[in-house]
Design a protein around this motif. Sequence first.
Motif, PDB file in Angstrom:
ATOM      1  N   CYS A   1       0.808  -1.353   0.213  1.00 36.49           N
ATOM      2  CA  CYS A   1      -0.028  -0.050  -0.051  1.00 36.49           C
ATOM      3  C   CYS A   1       0.746   1.365   0.004  1.00 36.49           C
ATOM      4  O   CYS A   1       0.477   2.242  -0.760  1.00 36.49           O
ATOM      5  CB  CYS A   1      -0.978  -0.132   1.238  1.00 36.49           C
ATOM      6  N   ALA A   2       2.059   1.239   0.691  1.00 39.78           N
ATOM      7  CA  ALA A   2       2.851   2.279   0.644  1.00 39.78           C
ATOM      8  C   ALA A   2       3.316   2.827  -0.704  1.00 39.78           C
ATOM      9  O   ALA A   2       3.448   3.540  -1.117  1.00 39.78           O
ATOM     10  CB  ALA A   2       3.752   2.025   1.727  1.00 39.78           C
ATOM     11  N   GLN A   3       3.817   1.503  -1.459  1.00 37.29           N
ATOM     12  CA  GLN A   3       4.110   1.502  -2.896  1.00 37.29           C
ATOM     13  C   GLN A   3       3.381   2.181  -3.742  1.00 37.29           C
ATOM     14  O   GLN A   3       3.778   3.133  -4.461  1.00 37.29           O
ATOM     15  CB  GLN A   3       4.628   0.039  -3.421  1.00 37.29           C
ATOM     16  N   SER A   4       2.301   1.738  -3.665  1.00 41.21           N
ATOM     17  CA  SER A   4       1.126   2.458  -4.484  1.00 41.21           C
ATOM     18  C   SER A   4       1.324   3.907  -4.176  1.00 41.21           C
ATOM     19  O   SER A   4       1.174   4.874  -5.427  1.00 41.21           O
ATOM     20  CB  SER A   4      -0.404   1.743  -4.145  1.00 41.21           C
ATOM     21  N   ILE A   5       1.245   4.415  -3.108  1.00 37.47           N
ATOM     22  CA  ILE A   5       0.972   5.914  -2.574  1.00 37.47           C
ATOM     23  C   ILE A   5       2.312   6.467  -3.127  1.00 37.47           C
ATOM     24  O   ILE A   5       2.442   7.792  -3.878  1.00 37.47           O
ATOM     25  CB  ILE A   5       0.738   6.125  -1.494  1.00 37.47           C
TER      26      ILE A   5
END
Length: 213
Positions: free
Chosen positions: A101-105
């Motif tokens: 989820c961090a990667q996506s942001i």
Amino acid sequence: MPATSNGSDEGATSQAAPSVPDTPRRTFLKSGTGLAALGVVAAAGVGYLLHQPGNDRQLVFGTLGDAMREVDRLAGASASASVSALAPATVWNWSQTLEHCAQSIEFSLQGFPAPKSALFQNTLGSAAFGVFALRGRMSHNLAEPIPGAPALDASTPDASVALVRLRKAVQDFATHAGPLHPHFAYGALSKTQYEHAHAMHLANHLSAFDVRG
């Protein structure tokens, strides 16, 4: 739209989903072509866009703030409890999920490493986002990595580093004043649309976990 859940979801709140602003996207969605195209996406196995996992808490968030309150609830589990994956909803552990989820942001600020074609983004991808935005919730394969993203570390059960990374990504997104990079599948999004996309993404993943004592 109220938050919904099949399990415990204290702190899970929601705002109304933003409307789909552009006429071409709205027309595509309302047409038989748009609906048929989404069926083609599913039939082609593009699992990142259309997938309904089993054992899903059905969380709904309208903002990143809403989503992070649920992250904090899960991360704050007491010593006698733990965050557990709700099999078969996901095969990733809690740390991998937070990292993903961090990667996506982060990629929305830095650029996605392997975006789909402009044709895909402007037709199937944009239509899928329109459907998700209209219903307020996305569904996708919870074990599908972002194309081109570094592999998630499955060997780290301690999620503290991934949690710090996610919180930083959310803060960086909130304070970002420049242009945003097109989503690898949905294409160009406004900041409001992007926040809703990230909130729906987190809701989908967090729905596969709960605190178990």
